[in-house]
Every structure is written in structure tokens, then in C-alpha cells.
Design a protein around this motif. Structure first.
Motif, PDB file in Angstrom:
ATOM      1  N   ALA A   1       0.818  -1.216   0.000  1.00  0.00           N
ATOM      2  CA  ALA A   1       0.000   0.000   0.000  1.00  0.00           C
ATOM      3  C   ALA A   1       0.851   1.264   0.000  1.00  0.00           C
ATOM      4  O   ALA A   1       0.307   2.372  -0.006  1.00  0.00           O
ATOM      5  CB  ALA A   1      -0.926   0.002   1.209  1.00  0.00           C
ATOM      6  N   GLY A   2       2.163   1.102   0.053  1.00  0.00           N
ATOM      7  CA  GLY A   2       3.051   2.263   0.018  1.00  0.00           C
ATOM      8  C   GLY A   2       3.091   3.052   1.306  1.00  0.00           C
ATOM      9  O   GLY A   2       3.386   4.257   1.292  1.00  0.00           O
ATOM     10  N   ALA A   3       2.842   2.423   2.436  1.00  0.00           N
ATOM     11  CA  ALA A   3       2.864   3.138   3.718  1.00  0.00           C
ATOM     12  C   ALA A   3       4.287   3.593   4.050  1.00  0.00           C
ATOM     13  O   ALA A   3       5.242   2.822   3.915  1.00  0.00           O
ATOM     14  CB  ALA A   3       2.330   2.239   4.833  1.00  0.00           C
ATOM     15  N   ALA A   4       4.427   4.818   4.508  1.00  0.00           N
ATOM     16  CA  ALA A   4       5.733   5.351   4.877  1.00  0.00           C
ATOM     17  C   ALA A   4       6.136   4.835   6.257  1.00  0.00           C
ATOM     18  O   ALA A   4       5.307   4.761   7.168  1.00  0.00           O
ATOM     19  CB  ALA A   4       5.698   6.874   4.882  1.00  0.00           C
ATOM     20  N   GLU A   5       7.409   4.487   6.410  1.00  0.00           N
ATOM     21  CA  GLU A   5       7.878   3.951   7.688  1.00  0.00           C
ATOM     22  C   GLU A   5       7.645   4.935   8.827  1.00  0.00           C
ATOM     23  O   GLU A   5       7.312   4.535   9.950  1.00  0.00           O
ATOM     24  CB  GLU A   5       9.354   3.585   7.611  1.00  0.00           C
ATOM     25  CG  GLU A   5       9.885   2.941   8.874  1.00  0.00           C
ATOM     26  CD  GLU A   5      11.331   2.500   8.761  1.00  0.00           C
ATOM     27  OE1 GLU A   5      11.914   2.125   9.799  1.00  0.00           O
ATOM     28  OE2 GLU A   5      11.877   2.534   7.638  1.00  0.00           O
ATOM     29  N   GLU A   6       7.792   6.216   8.558  1.00  0.00           N
ATOM     30  CA  GLU A   6       7.626   7.207   9.619  1.00  0.00           C
ATOM     31  C   GLU A   6       6.175   7.319  10.099  1.00  0.00           C
ATOM     32  O   GLU A   6       5.905   7.925  11.146  1.00  0.00           O
ATOM     33  CB  GLU A   6       8.128   8.580   9.177  1.00  0.00           C
ATOM     34  CG  GLU A   6       7.496   9.125   7.918  1.00  0.00           C
ATOM     35  CD  GLU A   6       8.245   8.749   6.648  1.00  0.00           C
ATOM     36  OE1 GLU A   6       8.064   9.470   5.639  1.00  0.00           O
ATOM     37  OE2 GLU A   6       9.001   7.759   6.658  1.00  0.00           O
ATOM     38  N   SER A   7       5.247   6.717   9.368  1.00  0.00           N
ATOM     39  CA  SER A   7       3.839   6.739   9.798  1.00  0.00           C
ATOM     40  C   SER A   7       3.500   5.586  10.731  1.00  0.00           C
ATOM     41  O   SER A   7       2.380   5.523  11.249  1.00  0.00           O
ATOM     42  CB  SER A   7       2.918   6.675   8.569  1.00  0.00           C
ATOM     43  OG  SER A   7       2.981   5.400   7.947  1.00  0.00           O
ATOM     44  N   LEU A   8       4.446   4.676  10.969  1.00  0.00           N
ATOM     45  CA  LEU A   8       4.185   3.488  11.761  1.00  0.00           C
ATOM     46  C   LEU A   8       4.527   3.707  13.233  1.00  0.00           C
ATOM     47  O   LEU A   8       5.572   4.269  13.558  1.00  0.00           O
ATOM     48  CB  LEU A   8       5.004   2.306  11.227  1.00  0.00           C
ATOM     49  CG  LEU A   8       4.909   2.025   9.725  1.00  0.00           C
ATOM     50  CD1 LEU A   8       5.789   0.837   9.358  1.00  0.00           C
ATOM     51  CD2 LEU A   8       3.465   1.787   9.311  1.00  0.00           C
ATOM     52  N   VAL A   9       3.672   3.230  14.115  1.00  0.00           N
ATOM     53  CA  VAL A   9       3.890   3.281  15.564  1.00  0.00           C
ATOM     54  C   VAL A   9       4.109   1.853  16.039  1.00  0.00           C
ATOM     55  O   VAL A   9       3.338   0.957  15.696  1.00  0.00           O
ATOM     56  CB  VAL A   9       2.673   3.888  16.287  1.00  0.00           C
ATOM     57  CG1 VAL A   9       2.876   3.867  17.803  1.00  0.00           C
ATOM     58  CG2 VAL A   9       2.421   5.303  15.791  1.00  0.00           C
ATOM     59  N   ASN A  10       5.173   1.622  16.826  1.00  0.00           N
ATOM     60  CA  ASN A  10       5.420   0.244  17.242  1.00  0.00           C
ATOM     61  C   ASN A  10       4.692  -0.100  18.539  1.00  0.00           C
ATOM     62  O   ASN A  10       4.241   0.763  19.281  1.00  0.00           O
ATOM     63  CB  ASN A  10       6.917  -0.094  17.278  1.00  0.00           C
ATOM     64  CG  ASN A  10       7.654   0.477  18.461  1.00  0.00           C
ATOM     65  OD1 ASN A  10       7.137   0.571  19.568  1.00  0.00           O
ATOM     66  ND2 ASN A  10       8.921   0.838  18.244  1.00  0.00           N
ATOM     67  N   LEU A  11       4.595  -1.402  18.787  1.00  0.00           N
ATOM     68  CA  LEU A  11       3.781  -1.914  19.884  1.00  0.00           C
ATOM     69  C   LEU A  11       4.276  -1.435  21.245  1.00  0.00           C
ATOM     70  O   LEU A  11       3.469  -1.155  22.140  1.00  0.00           O
ATOM     71  CB  LEU A  11       3.772  -3.443  19.836  1.00  0.00           C
ATOM     72  CG  LEU A  11       2.905  -4.172  20.852  1.00  0.00           C
ATOM     73  CD1 LEU A  11       1.438  -3.787  20.715  1.00  0.00           C
ATOM     74  CD2 LEU A  11       3.064  -5.686  20.699  1.00  0.00           C
ATOM     75  N   SER A  12       5.579  -1.340  21.427  1.00  0.00           N
ATOM     76  CA  SER A  12       6.083  -0.887  22.724  1.00  0.00           C
ATOM     77  C   SER A  12       5.680   0.555  22.997  1.00  0.00           C
ATOM     78  O   SER A  12       5.380   0.920  24.141  1.00  0.00           O
ATOM     79  CB  SER A  12       7.605  -1.041  22.793  1.00  0.00           C
ATOM     80  OG  SER A  12       8.252  -0.239  21.826  1.00  0.00           O
ATOM     81  N   GLU A  13       5.632   1.388  21.966  1.00  0.00           N
ATOM     82  CA  GLU A  13       5.182   2.765  22.141  1.00  0.00           C
ATOM     83  C   GLU A  13       3.703   2.812  22.513  1.00  0.00           C
ATOM     84  O   GLU A  13       3.279   3.672  23.296  1.00  0.00           O
ATOM     85  CB  GLU A  13       5.446   3.552  20.853  1.00  0.00           C
ATOM     86  CG  GLU A  13       6.937   3.715  20.545  1.00  0.00           C
ATOM     87  CD  GLU A  13       7.211   4.125  19.116  1.00  0.00           C
ATOM     88  OE1 GLU A  13       8.362   4.532  18.829  1.00  0.00           O
ATOM     89  OE2 GLU A  13       6.310   4.025  18.269  1.00  0.00           O
ATOM     90  N   LEU A  14       2.949   1.883  21.978  1.00  0.00           N
ATOM     91  CA  LEU A  14       1.525   1.804  22.307  1.00  0.00           C
ATOM     92  C   LEU A  14       1.322   1.334  23.743  1.00  0.00           C
ATOM     93  O   LEU A  14       0.553   1.926  24.512  1.00  0.00           O
ATOM     94  CB  LEU A  14       0.843   0.843  21.330  1.00  0.00           C
ATOM     95  CG  LEU A  14      -0.662   0.662  21.444  1.00  0.00           C
ATOM     96  CD1 LEU A  14      -1.393   1.973  21.199  1.00  0.00           C
ATOM     97  CD2 LEU A  14      -1.133  -0.402  20.463  1.00  0.00           C
ATOM     98  N   VAL A  15       2.044   0.285  24.140  1.00  0.00           N
ATOM     99  CA  VAL A  15       1.866  -0.298  25.465  1.00  0.00           C
ATOM    100  C   VAL A  15       2.346   0.637  26.568  1.00  0.00           C
ATOM    101  O   VAL A  15       1.741   0.706  27.646  1.00  0.00           O
ATOM    102  CB  VAL A  15       2.597  -1.659  25.543  1.00  0.00           C
ATOM    103  CG1 VAL A  15       2.685  -2.170  26.970  1.00  0.00           C
ATOM    104  CG2 VAL A  15       1.889  -2.676  24.657  1.00  0.00           C
TER     105      VAL A  15
END
Length: 308
Positions: free
Chosen positions: A246-260
Motif C-alpha cells: 500500500a506504500g505506507a511510509a515507515e515514519e507513519s508506523l507506531v510500534n507496539l512498545s510505544e503503544l503499550v
């Protein structure tokens, strides 16, 4: 070395994963999974080490197995003492995968779902679909489940299973996502399962069915609308076909540890999409929790899984 049966429930598995992240594990620096093509499918080697324990899963992915009445995922997990690397226990790798994958999804969706989450739409009717219904039922106030699957027999079995958990359940079609609070994709599909434009703004979608850059369960319409969450950006960059295609930019991704750990902002005015490909630290966290529970109940001693 002992052979361990997996007796942990989903809440305990979720707690083990959460505790590992709260203890400070850097998910972006975890060892990569090795994948080797073989005639029957693929062999995966997944090592991890965090504090008191180390471990490695050797898993096989055999796409032809279900037609022969055999599990698609096979393998074993070897748990080691962290400081000495002496073997401690052997676990069923397929059973471990079947437990930890829904637990990862439950951990993420517990943080992403709205307070009135009631309706789950699940795509697929294999072991992961059963595990996800149980895990999400354990952490969220679900009331009903819609099962979308290719084969009516397994779909009916999953409906009965959900009803046994106290949920209203029925078989439905892909358009059920239009009235969903949660959508979970647990399939071997290589192309999108539904029109992402139908997903309500307040809904959460999770896709767990693939770890290949050229396979996906959701479309670019959903990815383009949604806030995006992954286990780790580095892993998603290599393996998350749903996002890569889908062409998602890496900088748009939030990782699970940041969420938790509460560092991520969770908005409820747009869809939230969690893409899981599976990571070795998750197997280690759950295997170590099982070992510690056995040791505690049997001899009064236990280990804690802490990050280094």
C-alpha cells in the motif's frame, strides 16, 4: 531438560508480553527471523534473548498440510537459561504460535479499541481464528462475532465455539465490516479480503495472516485512511505486505512498545490498523512465563523475564 505443556490462558500470555515491553525491551533491535524455502514450504528460525532466558523456535510452514488433515504450522521451541544457555525446556512450537499470536493482537487491540467495542468480525476459521476470538473475548467487552470464511463447516464450528464463550455469533459476508467495531484477519489470503472503504472510522482492524512482503489481507484504501501500528518498524519494513504493497511510509508506523507504554497517541476519529507478522521475543516471553509458572507451582521458584 523437561517437556512443557502449554497451560497458560490468554490473559496470562497477554500479561507476559506486556511485562516484557514495560521492562524496556527494544523491539527495533531484536534478531531477525531467518526463512529458508524448502520443497514442502518454508522453514523459519526465530532466536531471542532477554535477561534470564534465551530461546529459539524452529517452525515449518507447510501450505499443503491442511488438505491432508495436518496443521499448516509445525515446529518446536527450545527454552534456554539466559546466563549459561543451558537447555531448560522443550515446547510445542505450533501450540506456542497459536497462543502468542492472539495474545499479541489482544495486547494491541486492548489499547486501540474504543470503550464500547462489542462486534468482532473475524476472517478465517482456522486455529488462529479460534484463538483470536478467545483472546479478544478475555480482554474486551465483546458481545457478538461475525465469522467470514470460505468453508461453511469450519465457519459453523467457530460460531458454536463463540457461542460457548457467551457471545452471539453468526456466519456472514465481507460486507459485515461496515458494522464492525473490530475486524481481525486470520487467513492465508494473498489479496485483500474486503473493501477498506467500508470500515467505520471508529473501528480497529488487525491482520495476522502473513509475514511476506508480497501478501496482504487488507487494501490500500484502508491503509491510507488508518493510523498504523506494528510490532516493530524494522520488521514491518521487511515483512508486512499489507503496508508495503500500500506504500505506507515507515515514519507513519507506531510500534507496539510505544503503544503499550503510553507514548503513542490513539485517535478514535479514524480507523486504527495493527499489522502483526510475529516476532521471536513474543515466543520467548510466553515460553518463559509458562516455565516460570511450572517452577513456581512445582518447587516454589521462578524466573522473571527482564530486558537487558
Amino acid at each position: 531438560m523437561e517437556s512443557l505443556e502449554l497451560t497458560l490462558g490468554h490473559p496470562a500470555a497477554v500479561e507476559a508480553l506486556e511485562r516484557t515491553l514495560l521492562d524496556g525491551l527494544d523491539v527495533e533491535r531484536c534478531p531477525q527471523r531467518s526463512a529458508v524455502p524448502v520443497p514442502a514450504g518454508e522453514l523459519l528460525l526465530m532466536p531471542a534473548a532477554t535477561g534470564a532466558f534465551a530461546g529459539v523456535k524452529i517452525a515449518g510452514v507447510a501450505p499443503a498440510n491442511p488438505a491432508a488433515g495436518l496443521p499448516r504450522i509445525t515446529g518446536s521451541y527450545l527454552l534456554l537459561d539466559g546466563p549459561t544457555l543451558q537447555p531448560l525446556a522443550l515446547l510445542d512450537g505450533a501450540a506456542l504460535t497459536a497462543l502468542r499470536t492472539p495474545a499479541v493482537t489482544a495486547l494491541a487491540l486492548r489499547a486501540l479499541a474504543g470503550p464500547d467495542t462489542a462486534h468482532l468480525v473475524v476472517f478465517g476459521a482456522g486455529p488462529q481464528a479460534f484463538g483470536h476470538v478467545a483472546a479478544l473475548r478475555a480482554v474486551l467487552p465483546l458481545e457478538r462475532v461475525t465469522v467470514v470464511a470460505r468453508r461453511p463447516g469450519p465457519a459453523t464450528e467457530l460460531v458454536r465455539y463463540a457461542e460457548g464463550l457467551g457471545l452471539a455469533a453468526a456466519v456472514g459476508g465481507a460486507d459485515a465490516v461496515a458494522k464492525a467495531d473490530l475486524v481481525v484477519c486470520c487467513t492465508t489470503a494473498r489479496t485483500p479480503l474486503f473493501d477498506g472503504r467500508l470500515v467505520p472510522d471508529g473501528a480497529v482492524v488487525a491482520a495476522v495472516g502473513s509475514h511476506e512482503p508480497d501478501a496482504r489481507e487488507v487494501d490500500e484504501q484502508l491503509v491510507g485512511r488508518a493510523d498504523l501500528f506494528v510490532e516493530a518498524r524494522a520488521v514491518a519494513r521487511r515483512e508486512a505486505g499489507d503496508l508495503l504493497m500500500a506504500g505506507a511510509a515507515e515514519e507513519s508506523l507506531v510500534n507496539l512498545s510505544e503503544l503499550v507504554t503510553g507514548r503513542a497517541v490513539v485517535r478514535h476519529d479514524r480507523p486504527r490498523f495493527f499489522k502483526s507478522v510475529g516476532m521471536a521475543w513474543q515466543d520467548l516471553a510466553v515460553a518463559a512465563a509458562q516455565y516460570s509458572e511450572n517452577r513456581s507451582s512445582g518447587s516454589g521458584s521462578s524466573h522473571s523475564l527482564s530486558a537487558t
